[in-house]
Enzyme design. Structure first.
Site, PDB file in Angstrom:
ATOM      1  CG  ASP A   1      -1.729   1.211   1.389  1.00 53.01           C
ATOM      2  OD1 ASP A   1      -2.411   1.588   0.412  1.00 53.01           O
ATOM      3  OD2 ASP A   1      -1.712   1.826   2.471  1.00 53.01           O
TER       4      ASP A   1
ATOM      5  CG  ASP B   1      -1.488   8.298   1.985  1.00 54.59           C
ATOM      6  OD1 ASP B   1      -0.540   8.767   2.638  1.00 54.59           O
ATOM      7  OD2 ASP B   1      -2.366   8.983   1.453  1.00 54.59           O
TER       8      ASP B   1
ATOM      9  CB  THR C   1      -2.968   3.315  -4.487  1.00 54.35           C
ATOM     10  OG1 THR C   1      -3.720   4.412  -3.943  1.00 54.35           O
ATOM     11  CG2 THR C   1      -2.778   3.543  -5.972  1.00 54.35           C
ATOM     12  CG  ASN C   2      -8.717   1.177  -2.162  1.00 54.41           C
ATOM     13  OD1 ASN C   2      -8.356   0.239  -2.853  1.00 54.41           O
ATOM     14  ND2 ASN C   2      -9.575   1.058  -1.175  1.00 54.41           N
TER      15      ASN C   2
ATOM     16  CE  LYS D   1      -5.522  -0.930  -0.976  1.00 50.29           C
ATOM     17  NZ  LYS D   1      -4.186  -0.407  -0.642  1.00 50.29           N
TER      18      LYS D   1
ATOM     19  CG  ASP E   1      -1.734   2.615   6.393  1.00 42.09           C
ATOM     20  OD1 ASP E   1      -2.027   2.195   5.255  1.00 42.09           O
ATOM     21  OD2 ASP E   1      -2.114   3.716   6.826  1.00 42.09           O
TER      22      ASP E   1
ATOM     23  CB  THR F   1      -8.340  -0.912   3.475  1.00 37.91           C
ATOM     24  OG1 THR F   1      -7.231  -0.427   4.239  1.00 37.91           O
ATOM     25  CG2 THR F   1      -9.528  -0.005   3.662  1.00 37.91           C
TER      26      THR F   1
HETATM   27 MG   LIG Z   1      -2.677   3.265   3.521  1.00 36.65          MG
END
Ligand SMILES: [Mg+2]
Length: 273
Positions: A19, A21, A52-53, A193, A218, A222
């Site tokens: 992931d 961020d 990434t979402n 996710k 993190d 998700t």
């Molecule tokens: Mg994240």
């Protein structure tokens, strides 16, 4: 190597889903250990994919952002939710299908690049694709609802209801989906996710099996939940949104919980020395 949870998760893993961020950067600041982690993977020819979402940036945008932070990442190492959505819509509706889109530049450009025709006419839409759109109007929502009532499926880049920003939480794509569902009764099919779909597309690109792959994130609801649903190994980093106290009551149990990606990098180096 010992037999602690991190060693156990990393045993036999050669492919990494990561992931962005809260794992490798926070805004414009790289998180310690992230550069070293990617340089290590590159040096040892271990495949990875950044997942990434975020639906507002393209893979090229993400790669450029990371290259500026001295991370050896190219466009083909990045899977955004728009990219995964386009791949899914192509499988479901066919090449060149007519799409009604709610979303920003990243999503619009990705759909065009995949050869879809975009329409604002509810009658013509084969599917409604919905991502975050910070300029969304009532007229666009009204038209999307008309297309959905005519039977077009609702395909969502990501389900995030709230969007963490420097000025607090703002409404996310999940809030738009809730609006559309409230108005039409149509439930979205979510690609991002915690759906495992993006992870499965990334594994197909890396040609890695579930036993060889680990997801590092993190977000326990998700990243880790998506990893559990895809049956890959999971590592939760505490450098982002999840606190250690959140782990006990979460929907998924991570294989290992570590301070940050630096801990994973240090363990990988140990494993190769
Ligand atoms: Mg994240």
């Amino acid at each position: 190597m010992g037999t602690d949870p991190l060693s156990a998760v990393l045993a036999g893993r050669r492919a990494f889903l990561v992931d962005l961020d809260g794992v490798i950067y926070e805004g414009a600041r790289a998180i310690d250990g992230a550069r070293e982690f990617f340089h290590h993977l590159r040096a040892h020819r271990m495949p990875f994919h950044l997942i990434t979402n975020n639906s507002t940036r393209t893979a090229a945008d993400v790669a450029l952002h990371l290259q500026r932070m001295d991370m050896p990442v190219s466009e083909s190492d990045v899977l955004t939710s728009p990219e995964a959505t386009a791949i899914h819509v192509e499988q479901r509706c066919g090449h060149g299908a007519c799409i009604f889109v709610i979303g920003e530049d990243g999503l619009v450009r990705t759909l065009i690049a995949h050869g879809f025709t975009l329409t604002t006419e509810p009658d013509r839409a084969d599917a409604v694709v919905c991502g975050l759109d910070r300029r969304l109007t009532y007229d666009r929502l009204r038209r999307a609802c008309m297309a959905l009532r005519r039977g077009a499926p609702l395909i969502a880049t990501n389900p995030d209801r709230a969007l963490p920003t420097e000025s607090g939480f703002l409404p996310g794509n999940g809030a738009t989906l809730a609006y559309l569902e409230a108005a039409t009764g149509v439930k979205p099919l979510v690609i991002g996710k915690p759906s495992p779909t993006m992870l499965q597309i990334a594994m197909a690109r890396m040609r890695s099996t579930v036993a060889e792959t680990v997801m590092i994130g993190d977000g326990i609801e998700t990243d880790i939940l998506a990893g559990a649903r895809a049956s890959v190994g999971t590592i939760l980093v505490l450098s982002g949104v999840t606190r250690e106290a959140d782990v006990a009551n979460a929907s998924a149990t991570p294989g290992a919980v570590v301070e940050s990606i630096a801990t994973v990098w240090q363990r990988l180096i140990g494993g190769h020395s």
